[in-house]
Design a protein around this motif. Structure first.
Motif, mmCIF file in Angstrom:
data_model
loop_
_atom_site.group_PDB
_atom_site.id
_atom_site.type_symbol
_atom_site.label_atom_id
_atom_site.label_comp_id
_atom_site.label_asym_id
_atom_site.label_seq_id
_atom_site.Cartn_x
_atom_site.Cartn_y
_atom_site.Cartn_z
ATOM 1 N N LEU A 59 -36.572 -23.508 -21.534
ATOM 2 C CA LEU A 59 -36.080 -22.907 -20.296
ATOM 3 C C LEU A 59 -35.004 -21.873 -20.585
ATOM 4 O O LEU A 59 -34.975 -20.805 -19.976
ATOM 5 C CB LEU A 59 -35.544 -23.987 -19.352
ATOM 6 C CG LEU A 59 -35.123 -23.519 -17.961
ATOM 7 C CD1 LEU A 59 -36.276 -22.828 -17.250
ATOM 8 C CD2 LEU A 59 -34.611 -24.685 -17.127
ATOM 9 N N GLU A 116 -37.305 -17.423 -11.057
ATOM 10 C CA GLU A 116 -37.311 -18.865 -11.268
ATOM 11 C C GLU A 116 -37.348 -19.627 -9.948
ATOM 12 O O GLU A 116 -36.631 -19.305 -8.999
ATOM 13 C CB GLU A 116 -36.078 -19.295 -12.062
ATOM 14 C CG GLU A 116 -36.063 -20.782 -12.384
ATOM 15 C CD GLU A 116 -34.983 -21.161 -13.373
ATOM 16 O OE1 GLU A 116 -34.791 -20.399 -14.357
ATOM 17 O OE2 GLU A 116 -34.315 -22.199 -13.176
ATOM 18 N N SER A 119 -35.673 -26.465 -8.775
ATOM 19 C CA SER A 119 -36.101 -27.636 -9.529
ATOM 20 C C SER A 119 -37.125 -28.427 -8.723
ATOM 21 O O SER A 119 -37.275 -28.264 -7.512
ATOM 22 C CB SER A 119 -34.902 -28.527 -9.849
ATOM 23 O OG SER A 119 -34.387 -29.096 -8.648
ATOM 24 N N ARG A 120 -37.822 -29.322 -9.418
ATOM 25 C CA ARG A 120 -38.828 -30.164 -8.770
ATOM 26 C C ARG A 120 -38.217 -30.939 -7.600
ATOM 27 O O ARG A 120 -38.829 -31.100 -6.547
ATOM 28 C CB ARG A 120 -39.422 -31.126 -9.808
ATOM 29 C CG ARG A 120 -40.622 -31.911 -9.327
ATOM 30 C CD ARG A 120 -41.067 -32.877 -10.413
ATOM 31 N NE ARG A 120 -41.509 -32.194 -11.599
ATOM 32 C CZ ARG A 120 -42.766 -31.849 -11.843
ATOM 33 N NH1 ARG A 120 -43.693 -32.132 -10.958
ATOM 34 N NH2 ARG A 120 -43.104 -31.235 -12.954
ATOM 35 N N ARG A 314 -40.887 -24.219 -13.798
ATOM 36 C CA ARG A 314 -39.999 -23.356 -13.001
ATOM 37 C C ARG A 314 -40.546 -21.948 -12.782
ATOM 38 O O ARG A 314 -40.169 -21.280 -11.823
ATOM 39 C CB ARG A 314 -38.639 -23.250 -13.698
ATOM 40 C CG ARG A 314 -37.837 -24.537 -13.774
ATOM 41 C CD ARG A 314 -37.316 -24.970 -12.409
ATOM 42 N NE ARG A 314 -36.356 -26.040 -12.550
ATOM 43 C CZ ARG A 314 -35.038 -25.855 -12.607
ATOM 44 N NH1 ARG A 314 -34.525 -24.648 -12.521
ATOM 45 N NH2 ARG A 314 -34.228 -26.891 -12.738
ATOM 46 N N TYR A 315 -41.422 -21.491 -13.691
ATOM 47 C CA TYR A 315 -41.851 -20.102 -13.610
ATOM 48 C C TYR A 315 -43.355 -19.910 -13.426
ATOM 49 O O TYR A 315 -43.793 -18.879 -12.944
ATOM 50 C CB TYR A 315 -41.436 -19.353 -14.886
ATOM 51 C CG TYR A 315 -39.967 -19.034 -14.958
ATOM 52 C CD1 TYR A 315 -39.480 -17.818 -14.489
ATOM 53 C CD2 TYR A 315 -39.069 -19.940 -15.502
ATOM 54 C CE1 TYR A 315 -38.126 -17.517 -14.558
ATOM 55 C CE2 TYR A 315 -37.715 -19.654 -15.570
ATOM 56 C CZ TYR A 315 -37.249 -18.441 -15.094
ATOM 57 O OH TYR A 315 -35.916 -18.151 -15.155
ATOM 58 N N PRO A 318 -45.702 -24.535 -10.839
ATOM 59 C CA PRO A 318 -44.875 -25.576 -10.226
ATOM 60 C C PRO A 318 -45.716 -26.789 -9.827
ATOM 61 O O PRO A 318 -46.817 -26.637 -9.296
ATOM 62 C CB PRO A 318 -44.284 -24.873 -8.991
ATOM 63 C CG PRO A 318 -45.207 -23.711 -8.719
ATOM 64 C CD PRO A 318 -45.700 -23.285 -10.067
#
Length: 421
Positions: A59, A116, A119-120, A314-315, A318
């Motif tokens: 990351l 980006e 987050s999940r 993140r990119y 997802p």
């Protein structure tokens, strides 16, 4: 007294070792590595080091590259290949040493690049993972970038899944056509049959099956951009009487009685917990004796975590999840499908990605103009990294063929596979 920090180039010499075939130049004027190295990396600003040190793993590297704080001169795949062994071997002691030499200021929090995703955990505002709403958002984020951008990367076939190369020197277009034809042959398609193609992308499989095998095809995709492009292309090719691409979640398909179902590159978006319901749903859409071909990226074994992490989550994809082929086979069997054939095409995906990387490199300026520099860098990094991952057997690609047998056990399959290579 202010601490005198170590030149950036010297730090990289320690971390990568004297044998690394990479030349590194830094913003402080220092350098590392042989001058005639095939790949040169420019550390353009302290931001690159901040990303690397504050975000461990891929990351941090991705953030530095996507933001333009770290630049690669030369082939990105070659750079990743050269650095992979050294980066894999970094220890906690190496990271502590790095912190001492470069200073604690690089541990400060900085905003990630605009490309980006959250987050999940923060994505729960879009719904539970793999709910229809959240899946729709995830698919749109990746596939609705720009149809023109994908034309530049994928080439005329607009096929965004692993090709099957009949020979090493075959072109990407030949290999993609061969992939679609192999799927058609494994499914035993014949004129007059009905095919359901779930996760149909830009319609390549649907068009090939309708044009060359005389079947009627329904394709569904969660990407509005894909559906629009595909339906226009179907009309332009004179296939509208045999093929349709619908903007729809596969779970909203109400039609049944299909002779065959192709699922090419969709399982990665389903989720491990949902495999049973996924194959169960598809099995109910097949008539007895119908075949299902599942084509998806897989983990090399069941010890690998299902969830994607870091850069990919993140990119790129997802909420993406991968399973080992044994888990795919089990889920298909438990849904009532008899698995009759499995094939690993790992090396073919590495070659496919090499072709996509070459396309993006050739059309780089137009791709940047279409989708932006950051987004283009994301695709360049992810495709080069995935090529390396397939080569190193960190991930695989399996086609698994199942059949919904008749009540009496008849599978209507030849005694030996008749679909060739």
């Amino acid at each position: 007294m202010n601490k005198v920090l170590t030149p950036v180039g010297e730090v990289f010499t320690r971390l990568l070792g004297p044998s690394a075939e990479v030349s590194i130049t830094a913003y402080d004027g220092s350098r590392s590595g042989p001058e005639d190295a095939p790949v040169a990396i420019e550390v353009r600003s302290p931001l690159a080091l901040t990303y690397l040190m504050s975000s461990p793993g891929d990351l941090g590297l991705a953030r530095a590259y996507v933001a333009g704080a770290l630049e690669v001169k030369g082939d990105l795949y070659t750079a990743l290949h050269a650095l992979a062994a050294q980066v894999d071997q970094l220890t906690t002691a190496d990271r502590v040493w790095l912190l001492r030499k470069l200073g604690s200021t690089h541990l400060r929090r900085v905003a990630p690049p605009a490309e980006e995703l959250p987050s999940r955990l923060r994505r729960t505002v879009q719904g539970l993972r793999h709910s229809k709403a959240r899946d729709s958002s995830a698919i749109a984020n990746h596939y609705d970038v720009s149809n023109r951008f994908y034309e530049l990367v994928l080439g005329p076939s607009m096929a965004y899944t692993c090709a099957v190369f009949p020979k090493a020197e075959a072109s990407l277009e030949e290999a993609q056509a061969n992939k679609f034809d192999l799927v058609c042959r494994k499914l035993g398609l014949k004129p007059g049959m009905r095919l359901l193609d779930v996760g149909c992308g830009w319609g390549g499989m649907a068009e090939h099956a309708a044009e060359h095998y005389g079947v009627t095809v329904l394709g569904v995709t969660l990407s509005r951009e894909q559906a629009s492009w595909a339906q226009k292309d179907i009309v332009a090719k004179g296939l509208a009487d045999r093929a349709e691409v619908r903007h729809s979640d596969y779970r909203d398909v109400t039609e049944t009685g299909f002779d065959a179902i192709s699922s090419i590159g969709l399982t990665e978006h389903i989720g491990a917990r949902n495999l049973g319901s996924y194959f169960g749903f598809l099995a109910k859409r097949l008539k007895p004796g119908g075949r299902l071909l599942n084509h998806c990226i897989t983990n090399p074994d069941t010890s690998v975590a299902h969830h994607s992490r870091g850069f990919i989550d993140r990119y790129v994809f997802p909420d993406g999840e991968l399973e080992a082929v044994g888990e795919i086979v089990t889920a298909m069997h438990d849904s009532g499908l008899e698995v009759r054939h499995s094939e690993n095409l790992r090396e073919h995906y590495a070659s496919t990605l090499a072709g996509w990387c070459a396309n993006l490199d050739e059309h780089w300026d137009e791709a940047v103009a279409e989708a932006g520099a950051g987004r283009s860098r994301v695709w360049a990094l992810y495709m080069a990294a995935c090529r390396l991952a397939f080569e190193r057997r960190e991930i695989e690609l399996h086609q698994v063929l199942g059949v919904k047998v008749e009540p009496g056990g008849e599978a209507h399959l030849p005694l030996r596979p008749d679909w060739g290579v």
